[in-house]
Design a protein around this motif. Structure first.
Motif, PDB file in Angstrom:
ATOM      1  N   ARG A  94       5.365  -9.217   4.209  1.00 58.64           N
ATOM      2  CA  ARG A  94       4.420  -8.091   4.129  1.00 58.64           C
ATOM      3  C   ARG A  94       3.277  -8.464   3.205  1.00 58.64           C
ATOM      4  N   ILE A  95       2.069  -8.364   3.709  1.00 55.78           N
ATOM      5  CA  ILE A  95       0.893  -8.721   2.926  1.00 55.78           C
ATOM      6  C   ILE A  95       0.215  -7.434   2.487  1.00 55.78           C
ATOM      7  N   CYS A  96       0.026  -7.318   1.173  1.00 58.09           N
ATOM      8  CA  CYS A  96      -0.353  -6.034   0.570  1.00 58.09           C
ATOM      9  C   CYS A  96      -1.523  -6.218  -0.392  1.00 58.09           C
TER      10      CYS A  96
ATOM     11  N   PRO B  11      -1.088   0.211   8.618  1.00 56.06           N
ATOM     12  CA  PRO B  11      -0.904   0.308   7.175  1.00 56.06           C
ATOM     13  C   PRO B  11       0.115   1.361   6.762  1.00 56.06           C
ATOM     14  N   TYR B  12       0.822   1.051   5.678  1.00 59.82           N
ATOM     15  CA  TYR B  12       1.647   2.010   4.956  1.00 59.82           C
ATOM     16  C   TYR B  12       1.645   1.539   3.500  1.00 59.82           C
ATOM     17  N   TYR B  13       2.473   2.119   2.650  1.00 60.55           N
ATOM     18  CA  TYR B  13       2.386   1.802   1.226  1.00 60.55           C
ATOM     19  C   TYR B  13       3.715   1.288   0.672  1.00 60.55           C
ATOM     20  N   LEU B  46      10.004   5.514   3.840  1.00 60.84           N
ATOM     21  CA  LEU B  46      10.152   4.645   5.017  1.00 60.84           C
ATOM     22  C   LEU B  46      11.279   3.624   4.879  1.00 60.84           C
ATOM     23  N   GLY B  47      11.684   3.323   3.625  1.00 60.58           N
ATOM     24  CA  GLY B  47      12.735   2.319   3.453  1.00 60.58           C
ATOM     25  C   GLY B  47      12.737   1.782   2.042  1.00 60.58           C
ATOM     26  N   CYS B  96       0.936  -0.510  -3.782  1.00 61.70           N
ATOM     27  CA  CYS B  96       0.238  -1.410  -2.849  1.00 61.70           C
ATOM     28  C   CYS B  96       0.052  -0.760  -1.492  1.00 61.70           C
ATOM     29  N   ARG B  97      -0.981  -1.200  -0.823  1.00 60.73           N
ATOM     30  CA  ARG B  97      -1.192  -0.848   0.573  1.00 60.73           C
ATOM     31  C   ARG B  97      -0.770  -2.054   1.412  1.00 60.73           C
ATOM     32  N   VAL B  98       0.213  -1.862   2.288  1.00 63.94           N
ATOM     33  CA  VAL B  98       0.674  -2.961   3.148  1.00 63.94           C
ATOM     34  C   VAL B  98      -0.304  -3.079   4.306  1.00 63.94           C
ATOM     35  N   GLU B  99      -0.909  -4.260   4.418  1.00 66.55           N
ATOM     36  CA  GLU B  99      -1.976  -4.467   5.400  1.00 66.55           C
ATOM     37  C   GLU B  99      -1.448  -5.121   6.671  1.00 66.55           C
TER      38      GLU B  99
END
Lengths: 104, 104
Positions: A94-96, B11-13, B46-47, B96-99
């Protein structure tokens, strides 16, 4: 004493690598050591944190997406990526973008 | 078999919580279990992935920054945060924002 990575003020980037190992070493220990040694030398590398129990989590921190891309295309890293199936039953990358950081 | 978190398309966080424990349990085990049980019930959760060796890394995944904020302000979570010094010699929280995500 072990310590969280000493990263700069955000924003910067993180690669969260989560994995479940296959049985047996198959050269895993040596490769993992080599990858960390190499990563540390890459331009834009900011730090790394790692732990493994049932699941392994390695988070590496980087100054930019370009630095991550360059590291992912490193010849030795590419070679390791091609052998992922030997070492990992499952993995996620996962790239963040790190937006905020605090702590003690 | 243990498994990486089954997160949706970015995206998610992500909240990366890295810590070094103090000596002794001091109620840590019970609190940590309670926090995971509670987190799972929060809207937008989400996990979660977690491992500890010299350093502990827990990454929780969330649908939005608002979901993270709501979880961080949960009363039981606030209570645990106030006791952080009992359990952690050092800790860092990175939001973080997962890109991008990929894997096997």
């Amino acid at each position: 004493m072990p310590s969280p990575a000493a990263t700069p003020q955000p924003p910067y980037y993180a690669v969260i690598f989560t994995s479940v190992r296959t049985d047996g070493d198959n050269g895993y220990g040596e490769m993992a050591k080599h990858m960390v040694e190499l990563a540390v030398e890459q331009p834009g590398f900011l730090g790394v944190e790692s732990a493994r129990q049932e699941i392994g989590i390695t988070v590496s921190y980087w100054s930019s997406l370009e630095a991550i891309k360059t590291w992912q295309e490193h010849l030795d890293h590419r070679q390791a990526q091609r052998r992922a199936g030997d070492w990992y039953a499952r993995f996620r990358v996962r790239i963040c973008r790190v937006e905020r950081e605090y702590g003690s």
